[in-house]
Design a protein around this motif. Structure first.
Motif, PDB file in Angstrom:
ATOM      1  N   GLN A  31       0.802  -1.330   0.096  1.00  0.00           N
ATOM      2  CA  GLN A  31      -0.143  -0.144   0.083  1.00  0.00           C
ATOM      3  C   GLN A  31       0.932   1.241  -0.112  1.00  0.00           C
ATOM      4  O   GLN A  31       0.173   2.221   0.010  1.00  0.00           O
ATOM      5  CB  GLN A  31      -0.755  -0.183   1.192  1.00  0.00           C
ATOM      6  CG  GLN A  31      -1.746  -1.134   1.332  1.00  0.00           C
ATOM      7  CD  GLN A  31      -2.830  -1.335   0.208  1.00  0.00           C
ATOM      8  OE1 GLN A  31      -3.100  -0.159  -0.254  1.00  0.00           O
ATOM      9  NE2 GLN A  31      -3.037  -2.540  -0.346  1.00  0.00           N
ATOM     10  N   LEU A  32       2.077   1.140   0.210  1.00  0.00           N
ATOM     11  CA  LEU A  32       2.980   2.238  -0.105  1.00  0.00           C
ATOM     12  C   LEU A  32       2.981   3.068  -1.216  1.00  0.00           C
ATOM     13  O   LEU A  32       2.982   2.703  -2.375  1.00  0.00           O
ATOM     14  CB  LEU A  32       4.601   1.698   0.126  1.00  0.00           C
ATOM     15  CG  LEU A  32       4.852   1.338   1.597  1.00  0.00           C
ATOM     16  CD1 LEU A  32       6.357   0.685   1.791  1.00  0.00           C
ATOM     17  CD2 LEU A  32       4.530   2.261   2.912  1.00  0.00           C
ATOM     18  N   THR A  33       3.058   4.488  -0.889  1.00  0.00           N
ATOM     19  CA  THR A  33       3.041   5.263  -2.272  1.00  0.00           C
ATOM     20  C   THR A  33       3.972   6.261  -2.077  1.00  0.00           C
ATOM     21  O   THR A  33       4.966   6.437  -1.255  1.00  0.00           O
ATOM     22  CB  THR A  33       1.615   6.147  -2.263  1.00  0.00           C
ATOM     23  OG1 THR A  33       1.458   6.859  -1.178  1.00  0.00           O
ATOM     24  CG2 THR A  33       0.419   4.909  -2.362  1.00  0.00           C
ATOM     25  N   SER A  34       4.420   7.100  -3.097  1.00  0.00           N
ATOM     26  CA  SER A  34       5.408   8.319  -2.897  1.00  0.00           C
ATOM     27  C   SER A  34       5.006   9.104  -1.891  1.00  0.00           C
ATOM     28  O   SER A  34       5.850   9.936  -1.482  1.00  0.00           O
ATOM     29  CB  SER A  34       5.367   9.005  -4.359  1.00  0.00           C
ATOM     30  OG  SER A  34       4.232   9.524  -4.835  1.00  0.00           O
ATOM     31  N   ALA A  35       3.625   9.504  -1.508  1.00  0.00           N
ATOM     32  CA  ALA A  35       3.302  10.363  -0.535  1.00  0.00           C
ATOM     33  C   ALA A  35       3.802   9.600   0.624  1.00  0.00           C
ATOM     34  O   ALA A  35       4.288  10.443   1.661  1.00  0.00           O
ATOM     35  CB  ALA A  35       1.711  10.549  -0.263  1.00  0.00           C
ATOM     36  N   GLU A  38       7.401  10.585   1.354  1.00  0.00           N
ATOM     37  CA  GLU A  38       7.563  12.078   1.643  1.00  0.00           C
ATOM     38  C   GLU A  38       7.065  12.149   3.251  1.00  0.00           C
ATOM     39  O   GLU A  38       8.093  12.881   3.919  1.00  0.00           O
ATOM     40  CB  GLU A  38       6.543  13.115   1.168  1.00  0.00           C
ATOM     41  CG  GLU A  38       6.809  13.253  -0.490  1.00  0.00           C
ATOM     42  CD  GLU A  38       5.788  14.350  -0.983  1.00  0.00           C
ATOM     43  OE1 GLU A  38       4.735  14.736  -0.253  1.00  0.00           O
ATOM     44  OE2 GLU A  38       6.135  14.327  -2.207  1.00  0.00           O
ATOM     45  N   SER A  39       6.443  11.308   3.703  1.00  0.00           N
ATOM     46  CA  SER A  39       5.871  11.421   5.040  1.00  0.00           C
ATOM     47  C   SER A  39       7.196  10.821   6.102  1.00  0.00           C
ATOM     48  O   SER A  39       7.479  11.214   7.009  1.00  0.00           O
ATOM     49  CB  SER A  39       4.806  10.587   5.312  1.00  0.00           C
ATOM     50  OG  SER A  39       4.518  10.389   6.748  1.00  0.00           O
ATOM     51  N   ALA A  60      15.380   2.917  -2.468  1.00  0.00           N
ATOM     52  CA  ALA A  60      14.992   1.494  -2.229  1.00  0.00           C
ATOM     53  C   ALA A  60      13.332   1.532  -2.534  1.00  0.00           C
ATOM     54  O   ALA A  60      12.602   0.640  -3.037  1.00  0.00           O
ATOM     55  CB  ALA A  60      15.132   1.046  -0.819  1.00  0.00           C
ATOM     56  N   LEU A  61      12.667   2.716  -1.877  1.00  0.00           N
ATOM     57  CA  LEU A  61      11.361   2.947  -2.061  1.00  0.00           C
ATOM     58  C   LEU A  61      10.829   3.312  -3.577  1.00  0.00           C
ATOM     59  O   LEU A  61       9.957   2.755  -3.790  1.00  0.00           O
ATOM     60  CB  LEU A  61      10.857   4.171  -1.213  1.00  0.00           C
ATOM     61  CG  LEU A  61      10.923   3.939   0.311  1.00  0.00           C
ATOM     62  CD1 LEU A  61      10.339   5.175   1.088  1.00  0.00           C
ATOM     63  CD2 LEU A  61       9.499   2.813   0.696  1.00  0.00           C
ATOM     64  N   LYS A  62      11.534   4.041  -4.218  1.00  0.00           N
ATOM     65  CA  LYS A  62      11.328   4.221  -5.609  1.00  0.00           C
ATOM     66  C   LYS A  62      11.519   2.930  -6.491  1.00  0.00           C
ATOM     67  O   LYS A  62      10.485   2.730  -7.224  1.00  0.00           O
ATOM     68  CB  LYS A  62      12.295   5.373  -6.207  1.00  0.00           C
ATOM     69  CG  LYS A  62      12.207   5.615  -7.652  1.00  0.00           C
ATOM     70  CD  LYS A  62      13.151   6.501  -8.215  1.00  0.00           C
ATOM     71  CE  LYS A  62      12.785   7.070  -9.470  1.00  0.00           C
ATOM     72  NZ  LYS A  62      13.663   8.079 -10.028  1.00  0.00           N
ATOM     73  N   GLN A  77      11.986  15.760  -5.272  1.00  0.00           N
ATOM     74  CA  GLN A  77      13.434  15.916  -4.825  1.00  0.00           C
ATOM     75  C   GLN A  77      13.959  14.972  -3.681  1.00  0.00           C
ATOM     76  O   GLN A  77      13.067  14.767  -2.790  1.00  0.00           O
ATOM     77  CB  GLN A  77      13.069  17.458  -4.373  1.00  0.00           C
ATOM     78  CG  GLN A  77      14.737  17.886  -3.791  1.00  0.00           C
ATOM     79  CD  GLN A  77      14.683  19.387  -3.463  1.00  0.00           C
ATOM     80  OE1 GLN A  77      13.434  19.921  -3.409  1.00  0.00           O
ATOM     81  NE2 GLN A  77      15.980  19.934  -3.091  1.00  0.00           N
ATOM     82  N   PHE A  78      15.048  14.359  -3.920  1.00  0.00           N
ATOM     83  CA  PHE A  78      15.627  13.313  -2.903  1.00  0.00           C
ATOM     84  C   PHE A  78      16.278  14.132  -1.920  1.00  0.00           C
ATOM     85  O   PHE A  78      16.782  15.373  -2.118  1.00  0.00           O
ATOM     86  CB  PHE A  78      16.548  12.516  -3.439  1.00  0.00           C
ATOM     87  CG  PHE A  78      15.873  11.157  -3.967  1.00  0.00           C
ATOM     88  CD1 PHE A  78      14.990  11.438  -4.797  1.00  0.00           C
ATOM     89  CD2 PHE A  78      16.358   9.934  -3.705  1.00  0.00           C
ATOM     90  CE1 PHE A  78      14.198  10.046  -5.358  1.00  0.00           C
ATOM     91  CE2 PHE A  78      15.843   9.093  -4.248  1.00  0.00           C
ATOM     92  CZ  PHE A  78      14.793   8.856  -4.908  1.00  0.00           C
TER      93      PHE A  78
END
Length: 236
Positions: A31-35, A38-39, A60-62, A77-78
C-alpha cells in the motif's frame, strides 16, 4: 530485483529498508506510495537520521513502488547528500596495528583482522571467504563476487599463513573459512558433519572490532575499514 541484476547484498538492503518504512508508517508494504516516502522523509529528518540514510531508503522505495508495484512515483526531490561532510576513517600505523591485534582475543577474529590488513580485503569479502579461496602454494586469495560483482586476486600474507593453517586444522571450518556461530552439525558423529552452515555476519565482526578499539585511545576516526586503508598506505 534479481531479474534487474541487483546483487544479493543490494536486494537484502532494499528489502530491509522497505520493511522498515512500512513498519514505521504502520502500513502494508503493497500500500506504500510516493506520499508515504515524503511522510517518511519528514519523520526521519525530525528523528535526526542522516541524509545519506534517508536518500538510500528513498532509492529502495522508488524501486519498490515504481518497478515492483508499478505505481506512480511523484517524489521530485531526494534529500541532498553532502559528500564532503562525510568523515573518512584514517589509516593506522604499524605500531597501532600491532596494538589492535594484541587487544583482540586470540582465534578467528584476530586472524580475520590480520587478513583484512594483510590482504587489503573489505569486511564483506573477508566474511564471505571460503576455504577453497585460499592458495597456500602461491600465497594468493581469490576474492569471488567482490564489489561490483567482479572477481580478483590478492596476496595471502606469509605471516598469517601459518596461523591460518593451524586454525583450519583445529576448527575444521568446512565450506566457509569463518562460519557463523549458528552453524549446526549432525549429532552422534565422531567427526563433525555440517548440516547447515552460514558465513559469519559482518555485524558480529564489527562488534568485535569495536570492543578491541575501545581498549585503545586512538585519535581520529578509526573503523574496521581503516585496516584496508592501512594495507594500501603501507604498500606505498
Amino acid at each position: 530485483m534479481r531479474l534487474t541484476g541487483l546483487r544479493p547484498v543490494t536486494i537484502n538492503n532494499y528489502a530491509r529498508r522497505v520493511s522498515f518504512v512500512a513498519t514505521t508508517l504502520g502500513k502494508s508494504p503493497d500500500q506504500l506510495t510516493s506520499a508515504d516516502a515524503e511522510s517518511f522523509i519528514a519523520r526521519a529528518a525530525h528523528a535526526g537520521i542522516s541524509n545519506i540514510n534517508i536518500a538510500t531508503t528513498c532509492v529502495a522505495l522508488k524501486f519498490f513502488i515504481a518497478r515492483t508495484l508499478k505505481q506512480p512515483w511523484n517524489l521530485a526531490q531526494f534529500p541532498r547528500v553532502h559528500k564532503h561532510r562525510k568523515r573518512r576513517s584514517r589509516p593506522l600505523t604499524r605500531d597501532e596495528i600491532r596494538l589492535l591485534l594484541d587487544r583482540t582475543r586470540p582465534g578467528r577474529f584476530r586472524i580475520l583482522f590480520s587478513l583484512i590488513y594483510g590482504s587489503g580485503l573489505r569486511l564483506g569479502e573477508a566474511c564471505r571467504l571460503k576455504t577453497a579461496d585460499l592458495d597456500f602454494h602461491s600465497y594468493k586469495i581469490y576474492v569471488r563476487d567482490a564489489k561490483g560483482g567482479r572477481h580478483r586476486e590478492t596476496v595471502l600474507p606469509r605471516s598469517v599463513a601459518t596461523d591460518l593453517r593451524n586454525y583450519m586444522a583445529d576448527c575444521r571450518p568446512g565450506e566457509w573459512l569463518f562460519p557463523s556461530g549458528r552453524t549446526h552439525y549432525e549429532a552422534g558423529t565422531l567427526f563433525p558433519i555440517c548440516r547447515n552452515s552460514h558465513a559469519i555476519s559482518t555485524r558480529s565482526v564489527q562488534r568485535e572490532f569495536d570492543i578491541a578499539r575501545s581498549r585503545l585511545n586512538f585519535a581520529g576516526l578509526v573503523t574496521i575499514h581503516s585496516l584496508r586503508h592501512s594495507f594500501a598506505t603501507h604498500l606505498v
